[in-house]
Motif scaffolding. Structure first.
Motif, PDB file in Angstrom:
ATOM      1  N   LEU A  52      36.487  31.028  31.574  1.00 55.26           N
ATOM      2  CA  LEU A  52      36.363  32.264  30.799  1.00 55.26           C
ATOM      3  C   LEU A  52      35.042  32.976  31.025  1.00 55.26           C
ATOM      4  O   LEU A  52      35.024  34.195  31.253  1.00 55.26           O
ATOM      5  CB  LEU A  52      36.548  31.945  29.305  1.00 55.26           C
ATOM      6  N   PHE A  54      32.711  32.209  33.524  1.00 52.76           N
ATOM      7  CA  PHE A  54      32.707  32.365  34.979  1.00 52.76           C
ATOM      8  C   PHE A  54      31.507  33.164  35.483  1.00 52.76           C
ATOM      9  O   PHE A  54      31.635  34.222  36.081  1.00 52.76           O
ATOM     10  CB  PHE A  54      34.005  33.000  35.453  1.00 52.76           C
ATOM     11  N   SER A  55      30.333  32.618  35.230  1.00 59.67           N
ATOM     12  CA  SER A  55      29.087  33.226  35.715  1.00 59.67           C
ATOM     13  C   SER A  55      28.089  32.094  35.865  1.00 59.67           C
ATOM     14  O   SER A  55      27.562  31.586  34.873  1.00 59.67           O
ATOM     15  CB  SER A  55      28.578  34.277  34.728  1.00 59.67           C
ATOM     16  N   ASN A  86      26.408  41.516  35.216  1.00 55.40           N
ATOM     17  CA  ASN A  86      27.772  41.690  35.716  1.00 55.40           C
ATOM     18  C   ASN A  86      28.341  43.047  35.327  1.00 55.40           C
ATOM     19  O   ASN A  86      29.199  43.597  36.027  1.00 55.40           O
ATOM     20  CB  ASN A  86      28.675  40.563  35.199  1.00 55.40           C
ATOM     21  N   LEU A 105      41.643  44.593  35.205  1.00 53.46           N
ATOM     22  CA  LEU A 105      41.225  43.457  34.368  1.00 53.46           C
ATOM     23  C   LEU A 105      40.935  42.229  35.227  1.00 53.46           C
ATOM     24  O   LEU A 105      39.958  41.507  34.998  1.00 53.46           O
ATOM     25  CB  LEU A 105      42.312  43.140  33.338  1.00 53.46           C
ATOM     26  N   ALA A 106      41.803  41.986  36.222  1.00 55.42           N
ATOM     27  CA  ALA A 106      41.590  40.846  37.114  1.00 55.42           C
ATOM     28  C   ALA A 106      40.300  41.020  37.904  1.00 55.42           C
ATOM     29  O   ALA A 106      39.532  40.063  38.090  1.00 55.42           O
ATOM     30  CB  ALA A 106      42.779  40.691  38.063  1.00 55.42           C
ATOM     31  N   GLN A 109      37.192  40.127  35.911  1.00 55.37           N
ATOM     32  CA  GLN A 109      36.944  38.696  35.761  1.00 55.37           C
ATOM     33  C   GLN A 109      36.230  38.107  36.970  1.00 55.37           C
ATOM     34  O   GLN A 109      35.432  37.175  36.832  1.00 55.37           O
ATOM     35  CB  GLN A 109      38.268  37.958  35.515  1.00 55.37           C
ATOM     36  N   VAL A 110      36.496  38.637  38.171  1.00 53.97           N
ATOM     37  CA  VAL A 110      35.896  38.062  39.379  1.00 53.97           C
ATOM     38  C   VAL A 110      34.787  38.949  39.951  1.00 53.97           C
ATOM     39  O   VAL A 110      34.413  38.809  41.113  1.00 53.97           O
ATOM     40  CB  VAL A 110      36.976  37.788  40.459  1.00 53.97           C
ATOM     41  N   THR A 111      34.267  39.857  39.124  1.00 50.05           N
ATOM     42  CA  THR A 111      33.120  40.666  39.541  1.00 50.05           C
ATOM     43  C   THR A 111      31.854  39.874  39.283  1.00 50.05           C
ATOM     44  O   THR A 111      31.366  39.786  38.145  1.00 50.05           O
ATOM     45  CB  THR A 111      33.077  42.011  38.791  1.00 50.05           C
ATOM     46  N   PHE A 140      36.406  31.803  42.297  1.00 43.98           N
ATOM     47  CA  PHE A 140      37.004  31.415  41.016  1.00 43.98           C
ATOM     48  C   PHE A 140      37.789  30.109  41.139  1.00 43.98           C
ATOM     49  O   PHE A 140      37.636  29.191  40.327  1.00 43.98           O
ATOM     50  CB  PHE A 140      37.927  32.531  40.512  1.00 43.98           C
ATOM     51  N   ASN A 144      36.091  26.456  39.740  1.00 40.58           N
ATOM     52  CA  ASN A 144      36.751  25.726  38.657  1.00 40.58           C
ATOM     53  C   ASN A 144      37.260  24.360  39.110  1.00 40.58           C
ATOM     54  O   ASN A 144      37.203  23.388  38.356  1.00 40.58           O
ATOM     55  CB  ASN A 144      37.896  26.572  38.092  1.00 40.58           C
TER      56      ASN A 144
END
Length: 233
Positions: A52, A54-55, A86, A105-106, A109-111, A140, A144
């Motif tokens: 969630l 993810f940084s 971010n 949105l996707a 999350q991966v920016t 990502f 994980n």
């Protein structure tokens, strides 16, 4: 992605860059997973952070505060301050990707540092998009996967002090940010942040020195930012 785009040399190059960056970055997840668990965070909580939040920088900072005995508020505040960057990355890549709906949105999350760097390093629009997605999704997935491997290994280690790991979160975070300190301006900002942090360590609870250092770095960065010449857009 169409067959023509896949055959584009610029697109293939961007994808190769993205995959190589994803592998190199994803391996750091082993360190995060292990250090998070030995700092007292459960495997489930560790995975939630990686999925969630993810940084990497924010995650290492959070467990560093937790490992030092800092309060949850200080840990979250420190992580949030580091994660603000971010939002700036999003402002950079959004017009390049030109996405809408669930894809936007996707992409949010991966920016991250890596996907932004690979994307802006491309010259063709198709290569920009290919590099961004290859890097973002690759990091990502691998981050994980390796976080889980590290968390399971860390769970078996037990007391981190018995293995000399009680200070390892700070060392891992330093390794993560070290490549970004090549510029003289970044070195000056980092030096001031270190001085502020060391001054606060003897007189404040755990976690507060990190917040003070982050606040000092932000202030110095704003004051010392390069000024545009008159008439520049």
């Amino acid at each position: 992605m169409t067959a023509e785009r896949r055959q584009d040399p610029a697109v293939r190059s961007a994808v190769r860059q993205g995959v190589s960056v994803a592998v190199a970055t994803g391996l750091y997840g082993i360190s995060f997973g292990a250090l998070s668990v030995v700092a007292g965070v459960s495997v489930a909580q560790t995975m939630a952070l990686s999925l969630l939040l993810f940084s990497g920088g924010s995650q290492f900072a959070l467990i560093g505060v937790v490992a030092a005995g800092g309060s949850p508020l200080a840990a979250v505040a420190t992580s949030t301050l580091l994660g603000v960057r971010n939002m700036l990355y999003g402002a950079v890549v959004a017009p390049l990707l030109d996405l809408g709906g669930w894809r936007r949105l996707a992409a949010a999350q991966v920016t991250i540092d890596e996907s932004t760097a690979v994307a802006v390093g491309q010259r063709e629009p198709a290569a920009v998009r290919a590099g961004f997605w290859a890097t973002g999704i690759g990091v990502f997935v691998l981050w994980n996967a390796f976080t889980l491997a590290g968390a399971l290994a860390g769970d078996a280690l037990g007391d981190p002090r018995a293995w000399g790991l009680d200070a390892a979160a700070g060392a891992a975070f330093l390794a993560l940010v070290w490549p970004r300190l090549a510029a003289r301006r970044a070195q000056v900002v980092a030096g001031i942040a270190v001085v502020v942090s060391l001054a606060l360590v003897p007189v404040t609870p755990a976690g507060i020195p990190v917040l003070g250092a982050a606040a000092a770095a932000i202030v110095v960065g704003l004051v010392a930012r390069p000024r545009l010449p008159e008439g520049a857009a």
